[in-house]
Scaffold this motif. Structure first.
Motif, short mmCIF file in Angstrom:
data_model
loop_
_atom_site.label_atom_id
_atom_site.label_comp_id
_atom_site.label_asym_id
_atom_site.label_seq_id
_atom_site.Cartn_x
_atom_site.Cartn_y
_atom_site.Cartn_z
N ARG A 1 0.83 -1.21 0.00
CA ARG A 1 0.00 0.00 0.00
C ARG A 1 0.86 1.26 0.00
O ARG A 1 0.57 2.23 -0.70
CB ARG A 1 -0.92 0.00 1.23
CG ARG A 1 -1.83 1.21 1.32
CD ARG A 1 -2.64 1.23 2.61
NE ARG A 1 -2.89 2.60 3.01
CZ ARG A 1 -3.88 3.36 2.53
NH1 ARG A 1 -4.73 2.86 1.68
NH2 ARG A 1 -4.01 4.62 2.90
N ALA A 2 1.93 1.23 0.79
CA ALA A 2 2.84 2.39 0.82
C ALA A 2 3.50 2.59 -0.55
O ALA A 2 3.60 3.72 -1.03
CB ALA A 2 3.90 2.21 1.91
N LEU A 3 3.93 1.49 -1.17
CA LEU A 3 4.54 1.61 -2.50
C LEU A 3 3.59 2.28 -3.46
O LEU A 3 3.97 3.16 -4.24
CB LEU A 3 4.90 0.22 -3.05
CG LEU A 3 6.05 -0.54 -2.41
CD1 LEU A 3 6.29 -1.84 -3.16
CD2 LEU A 3 7.32 0.29 -2.43
N LEU A 4 2.32 1.87 -3.40
CA LEU A 4 1.33 2.38 -4.35
C LEU A 4 0.98 3.84 -4.06
O LEU A 4 1.12 4.70 -4.93
CB LEU A 4 0.07 1.52 -4.28
CG LEU A 4 -1.11 1.99 -5.13
CD1 LEU A 4 -0.74 2.09 -6.59
CD2 LEU A 4 -2.29 1.05 -4.95
N THR A 5 0.55 4.11 -2.84
CA THR A 5 0.02 5.45 -2.59
C THR A 5 1.13 6.50 -2.62
O THR A 5 0.87 7.65 -2.97
CB THR A 5 -0.75 5.54 -1.26
OG1 THR A 5 0.13 5.21 -0.19
CG2 THR A 5 -1.93 4.58 -1.25
N LYS A 6 2.35 6.09 -2.29
CA LYS A 6 3.44 7.06 -2.29
C LYS A 6 4.37 6.90 -3.50
O LYS A 6 5.43 7.52 -3.53
CB LYS A 6 4.19 6.98 -0.97
CG LYS A 6 3.24 7.33 0.21
CD LYS A 6 3.95 7.74 1.46
CE LYS A 6 4.49 6.56 2.22
NZ LYS A 6 4.95 6.91 3.58
N ARG A 7 3.98 6.08 -4.45
CA ARG A 7 4.76 5.92 -5.70
C ARG A 7 6.23 5.69 -5.39
O ARG A 7 7.13 6.38 -5.93
CB ARG A 7 4.66 7.15 -6.59
CG ARG A 7 3.30 7.46 -7.10
CD ARG A 7 2.47 8.24 -6.09
NE ARG A 7 1.92 9.47 -6.67
CZ ARG A 7 1.17 10.32 -6.01
NH1 ARG A 7 0.86 10.11 -4.73
NH2 ARG A 7 0.74 11.40 -6.60
N SER B 1 -5.04 8.60 1.46
CA SER B 1 -4.39 7.89 0.37
C SER B 1 -3.65 8.96 -0.41
O SER B 1 -3.10 9.87 0.18
CB SER B 1 -5.45 7.17 -0.46
OG SER B 1 -4.85 6.48 -1.52
N TYR B 2 -3.65 8.91 -1.71
CA TYR B 2 -2.94 9.92 -2.48
C TYR B 2 -3.83 11.10 -2.84
O TYR B 2 -3.40 12.06 -3.42
CB TYR B 2 -2.31 9.32 -3.73
CG TYR B 2 -3.23 8.49 -4.57
CD1 TYR B 2 -4.01 9.09 -5.55
CD2 TYR B 2 -3.32 7.13 -4.39
CE1 TYR B 2 -4.85 8.33 -6.32
CE2 TYR B 2 -4.15 6.36 -5.16
CZ TYR B 2 -4.92 6.96 -6.13
OH TYR B 2 -5.75 6.20 -6.90
#
Lengths: 343, 343
Positions: free
Chosen positions: A270-276, B63-64
């Motif tokens: 989730r961190a990888l995704l939301t924070k790119r 989230s983002y």
């Protein structure tokens, strides 16, 4: 020649460790040294490099390189002196870098050997700041991690062979540098001697809160060479677009089972995704063709200019290599660990 | 003008879901539509896009992007027709792409609106193959994933809005493509209609073994839009140097707690390191400045050449949007899910 040597000492893998290696993992043997054939060199090991990756080599599990077999010589990079040579390219007295392992002497046909500059201030640097650990720090931070001026870089094992260089290179590049290390003395050294902006002792309570305090702008590059609890503290602080070069995971090398639950991996995803975030494993052996020359020139210049301090932990005597290696995995070293076997 | 409309329907967030959203999560309301001011357009929504990212918007957790507040209009991309305009750039009858949300009509000052090509074969494609999901597939596969001819690409949700395009683009680029989907009919469609080399039904037993069989050369690119059990099956098959663009994690969006242990994250970290894997989260909204024009031109050409099949799942009527969205999170859609509200 007058330098004929009939027997010498070598350390072999005696037993695969379950968990942390012990002195019984290794065995010091006396072995016959064959005479020199045509096109060969006889080498006296001066320095043996001890590095965390060796833990992978003594496991049965396939890693990125082949395991050392039971009864086989322990692998390792070395700096040696040529004691005798029938090889056209190597001359008596020359210093060479090779991978001749945990032994007093070696006979080589020259493959994998390279001559060292006789003007090098200390030959052991070929195993550290000017060798594999230095190139690892340089490539991981700048190429994989893309650290830029003004960014915050966090590195664990801050006084380790790689971490101490990651932090110093990041400072040269204009980053804010926060180290993590085990113990007050290491932290003091990282800040006062190596010039880190802050360093946090992970043996004390409150790592996550202290790290957050030390990184008011979040973390842009986390140079991962530890894993485990340190990574758990870093993850929430990573900024959008952060880079995580994964160089090593020393905290989990001795683990015999996975940590108890819950499974944290969804949080990581989730961190990888939301924070790119970009996370990328790398093995420095893949990169020598590309940028090693550039690295060597740049690092030599920084050393000449006094911009990089070299931190070596020198253990004397082949017989002490096993204990030193065990300590390395426990974080007991202070700087690049080498075994000095002759002068 | 004769098109004055006094009231219309809109769907607001009624209640934050605990776990999977239900019909009680949403509320269909009748709302007053104010008159048209100067420099405004009145829009009739023709199509509303339903996308997995909306699950993030109805959570409180950051989230983002900002969450939808309780009682606020549900967000969403739309294709609309201009019913009335006092805005110099928009004319009566034009089709526009916007983010006007889950409602029959909208009044806009033109910001965030863009005119659609009136020659577009189907206006709803602006929400799918030629819109955000198409650009996501293109960028994730080619820019973040760096898929190359001869490599093996695996994509889950193989008949979803993004997955169906990832697989078809990968085939155009000369990759071996293996899909993962829920159900035999979706798998049949992916292979027979979309041209995937294989597709595995994750609802049947033996996913890991079947995936290994379908990927005899391992996996070079795993386009991650699912997470969970699918990723666990993929991880051991990733090749050295594999890329994992992380686009979505639909399998974990509804989760209320982490899975039970052990903690699998050390396995993930170890795989990243030993296999030099690059995992990178991305949010397509970051990329529009760079390559959207190139994408639009290329995808339009592929469509014109019949090289891309468009798979749309059209639900009719705003009142059916909540149930359709709930089904999307359960994988019940077949292709890009859109709500048609007018012709």
């Amino acid at each position: 020649m007058s330098t004929a040597i009939n027997t010498h000492r070598r350390i072999v893998l005696a037993k695969r460790p379950q968990g942390a290696p012990t002195t019984e993992t290794f065995s010091l043997q006396s072995a016959a040294l064959p005479g020199l054939g045509e096109g060969q060199v006889l080498l006296r090991t001066l320095y043996l490099s001890l590095d965390p990756y060796m833990r992978g080599r003594i496991s049965e599990a396939k890693s990125y390189a082949q395991s050392v077999g039971l009864g086989e010589l322990m692998v390792g990079a070395t700096v040696s002196r040529v004691l005798a040579s029938t090889h056209p390219e190597f001359k008596l007295g020359e210093l060479v870098l090779g991978n001749t392992g945990w032994q007093d002497h070696a006979i080589s046909d020259g493959s994998g050997l390279s001559q060292l500059d006789p003007q090098m201030p200390r030959p052991s640097w070929a195993l550290g700041v000017l060798g594999m650990p230095g190139f690892t720090a340089y490539t991981g931070l700048l190429e994989i991690g893309q650290a830029k001026a003004g960014e915050t870089v966090v590195v664990a094992a801050a006084t380790g062979a790689v971490g101490a260089l990651v932090g110093q290179i990041a400072k040269i590049k204009g980053c804010r540098v926060v180290g993590i290390a085990g113990g007050a003395e290491k932290c003091r050294y990282a800040v006062e001697e190596l010039g880190f902006d802050a360093c946090i002792d992970h043996r004390e309570a409150g790592l996550a809160a202290k790290l957050a305090d030390a990184c008011p702008q979040g973390i842009d590059v986390y140079f991962e060479n530890v894993g485990g609890a340190v990574f758990q503290a870093v993850l929430p602080l990573l900024n959008v677009g952060a880079r995580v070069p994964v160089c090593g995971l020393i905290a989990q090398y001795n683990a015999q089972e996975l940590p108890s639950g819950p499974d944290q991996s969804p949080l990581l995803m989730r961190a990888l995704l939301t924070k790119r975030i970009r996370m990328q494993g790398f093995i420095i052996f893949d990169h020598y063709d590309d940028r090693y020359g550039e690295f060597l020139k740049q690092m030599s210049q920084w050393l000449a200019d006094g911009r990089i301090k070299v931190l070596e932990d020198v253990v004397v005597g082949l017989e002490n290599a096993p204990q030193a290696f065990i300590g390395l995995l426990e974080g007991r070293n202070f700087g690049k660990l080498v075994v000095q076997m002759a002068a």
